[in-house]
Motif scaffolding. Structure first.
Motif, PDB file in Angstrom:
ATOM      1  N   LEU A  67       0.809  -1.217   0.000  1.00 18.18           N
ATOM      2  CA  LEU A  67       0.000   0.000   0.000  1.00 18.18           C
ATOM      3  C   LEU A  67       0.844   1.269   0.000  1.00 18.18           C
ATOM      4  O   LEU A  67       0.290   2.376   0.078  1.00 18.18           O
ATOM      5  N   THR A  68       2.158   1.121  -0.118  1.00 20.23           N
ATOM      6  CA  THR A  68       3.045   2.286  -0.054  1.00 20.23           C
ATOM      7  C   THR A  68       2.687   3.385  -1.049  1.00 20.23           C
ATOM      8  O   THR A  68       2.645   4.573  -0.678  1.00 20.23           O
ATOM      9  N   PRO A  69       2.405   3.054  -2.338  1.00 17.68           N
ATOM     10  CA  PRO A  69       2.075   4.124  -3.287  1.00 17.68           C
ATOM     11  C   PRO A  69       0.830   4.917  -2.901  1.00 17.68           C
ATOM     12  O   PRO A  69       0.677   6.077  -3.298  1.00 17.68           O
ATOM     13  N   PHE A  70      -0.068   4.299  -2.118  1.00 15.27           N
ATOM     14  CA  PHE A  70      -1.305   4.969  -1.717  1.00 15.27           C
ATOM     15  C   PHE A  70      -1.151   5.697  -0.380  1.00 15.27           C
ATOM     16  O   PHE A  70      -1.833   6.695  -0.143  1.00 15.27           O
ATOM     17  N   LEU A  71      -0.273   5.182   0.491  1.00 10.73           N
ATOM     18  CA  LEU A  71      -0.103   5.775   1.810  1.00 10.73           C
ATOM     19  C   LEU A  71       0.920   6.909   1.814  1.00 10.73           C
ATOM     20  O   LEU A  71       0.872   7.778   2.691  1.00 10.73           O
ATOM     21  N   ARG A  72       1.847   6.885   0.864  1.00 10.89           N
ATOM     22  CA  ARG A  72       2.901   7.891   0.824  1.00 10.89           C
ATOM     23  C   ARG A  72       2.765   8.770  -0.427  1.00 10.89           C
ATOM     24  O   ARG A  72       3.744   9.039  -1.115  1.00 10.89           O
ATOM     25  N   ILE A  73       1.567   9.181  -0.712  1.00  5.43           N
ATOM     26  CA  ILE A  73       1.339  10.042  -1.871  1.00  5.43           C
ATOM     27  C   ILE A  73       1.824  11.455  -1.571  1.00  5.43           C
ATOM     28  O   ILE A  73       1.772  11.916  -0.426  1.00  5.43           O
ATOM     29  N   SER A  74       2.286  12.118  -2.592  1.00  6.74           N
ATOM     30  CA  SER A  74       2.727  13.496  -2.426  1.00  6.74           C
ATOM     31  C   SER A  74       1.527  14.434  -2.454  1.00  6.74           C
ATOM     32  O   SER A  74       0.493  14.114  -3.041  1.00  6.74           O
ATOM     33  N   TRP A  78      -3.953  18.196  -2.084  1.00  4.03           N
ATOM     34  CA  TRP A  78      -4.358  18.314  -3.484  1.00  4.03           C
ATOM     35  C   TRP A  78      -4.930  17.000  -4.004  1.00  4.03           C
ATOM     36  O   TRP A  78      -5.828  16.996  -4.846  1.00  4.03           O
ATOM     37  N   GLN A  79      -4.404  15.888  -3.514  1.00  2.00           N
ATOM     38  CA  GLN A  79      -4.953  14.587  -3.904  1.00  2.00           C
ATOM     39  C   GLN A  79      -6.413  14.470  -3.469  1.00  2.00           C
ATOM     40  O   GLN A  79      -7.277  14.030  -4.239  1.00  2.00           O
ATOM     41  N   SER A 175      -4.922  17.386 -11.823  1.00  2.00           N
ATOM     42  CA  SER A 175      -4.217  16.251 -12.429  1.00  2.00           C
ATOM     43  C   SER A 175      -2.868  16.704 -12.972  1.00  2.00           C
ATOM     44  O   SER A 175      -1.863  15.989 -12.863  1.00  2.00           O
ATOM     45  N   ARG A 176      -2.861  17.892 -13.574  1.00  2.00           N
ATOM     46  CA  ARG A 176      -1.611  18.455 -14.075  1.00  2.00           C
ATOM     47  C   ARG A 176      -0.648  18.743 -12.920  1.00  2.00           C
ATOM     48  O   ARG A 176       0.545  18.454 -13.005  1.00  2.00           O
ATOM     49  N   ARG A 177      -1.163  19.269 -11.834  1.00  2.00           N
ATOM     50  CA  ARG A 177      -0.332  19.584 -10.672  1.00  2.00           C
ATOM     51  C   ARG A 177       0.233  18.315 -10.035  1.00  2.00           C
ATOM     52  O   ARG A 177       1.330  18.319  -9.474  1.00  2.00           O
ATOM     53  N   LEU A 178      -0.517  17.225 -10.129  1.00  2.00           N
ATOM     54  CA  LEU A 178      -0.125  15.968  -9.497  1.00  2.00           C
ATOM     55  C   LEU A 178       0.456  14.986 -10.507  1.00  2.00           C
ATOM     56  O   LEU A 178       0.371  13.771 -10.310  1.00  2.00           O
ATOM     57  N   GLY A 180       3.213  13.892 -11.084  1.00  2.00           N
ATOM     58  CA  GLY A 180       4.211  12.960 -10.581  1.00  2.00           C
ATOM     59  C   GLY A 180       3.604  11.731  -9.924  1.00  2.00           C
ATOM     60  O   GLY A 180       4.307  10.754  -9.652  1.00  2.00           O
ATOM     61  N   THR A 181       2.300  11.770  -9.668  1.00  2.00           N
ATOM     62  CA  THR A 181       1.611  10.634  -9.041  1.00  2.00           C
ATOM     63  C   THR A 181       1.295   9.581 -10.095  1.00  2.00           C
ATOM     64  O   THR A 181       0.825   9.909 -11.184  1.00  2.00           O
ATOM     65  N   PRO A 182       1.555   8.292  -9.815  1.00  2.00           N
ATOM     66  CA  PRO A 182       1.232   7.241 -10.792  1.00  2.00           C
ATOM     67  C   PRO A 182      -0.234   7.296 -11.225  1.00  2.00           C
ATOM     68  O   PRO A 182      -1.128   7.522 -10.410  1.00  2.00           O
TER      69      PRO A 182
END
Length: 221
Positions: A67-74, A78-79, A175-178, A180-182
């Protein structure tokens, strides 16, 4: 142009046309279903079906990284804002098509790119050229001409559609601002947001669908 590039461009054009066609089919089915079902029910079943489609893509990610990609989102605020906007956008769309002809709703949603261009400068710090501003004004004039607004036509459904169009524009900017998020994390978040929205409201509006309507509701996902 090399033949391989030409084939790639044709494939891209074909996929884009197919994607637009699927969006049209989705909108028509949604309009038909909203005559019998609530926004909450449409969003809930639609999102559940979408999650089923996402699971094969999520499984390798969860196996490798948990769950790391979901728990450590930047940029978590904004997310969350993006999830809220994506949920509001789709809820407003289905709500508005229950009150307005589909063509009118689509015309209101054409204001979305206008909002994106107008807000990209102050929100993203991107420079908007004079030509782009001219395109915004021409596009706005086209939307006004298509809708022919009046005191009678600007009813609650129209304002709901405009609110959805604005929420869609803000979602695009976020979405543009984020970026870097997968992509898979972004899509899963907005799907779960719509599912939660539907699940909270469904006790007040559940109608048992038949097999045909159940299939169509799932097909939206």
């Amino acid at each position: 142009m090399p033949p391989s590039h030409s084939r790639s461009h044709l494939l891209g054009i074909g996929l884009m046309l197919l994607g637009i066609f699927l969006f049209v089919v989705n909108d028509v089915i949604g309009k038909w279903l909203m005559a019998s079902y609530s926004v909450a029910e449409v969003l809930l079943i639609r999102s559940l079906a979408a999650m089923v489609m996402l699971l094969p893509m999520l499984r390798p990610l969860l196996q490798s990284e948990g769950l790391t990609p979901f728990l450590r989102i930047s940029q978590p605020r904004w997310q969350l804002a993006r999830i809220v906007c994506s949920t509001l956008e789709v809820a407003c769309f289905y709500w508005s098509v229950s009150e307005l002809p589909l063509a009118n709703v689509i015309s209101f949603y054409l204001a979305g790119p206008i909002f994106v261009t107008a807000l990209s400068g102050p929100f993203l710090g991107e420079r908007v050229t004079r030509a782009q501003w001219l395109a915004v004004f021409v596009g706005f004039a086209g939307v006004v001409l298509a809708l022919d607004p009046s005191a009678h036509s600007m009813n609650s459904g129209a304002w709901i559609a405009l609110a959805g169009s604005f929420a869609f524009a803000v979602m695009i900017l976020l979405s543009r601002r984020l970026r870097g998020t997968p992509d898979l994390v972004l899509v899963t978040g907005q799907t779960m947001g719509a599912m939660l929205f539907g699940a909270v409201l469904i006790p007040f509006s559940w109608i048992e669908p038949g097999w045909r309507d159940g299939f169509l509701l799932a097909l939206l996902g």
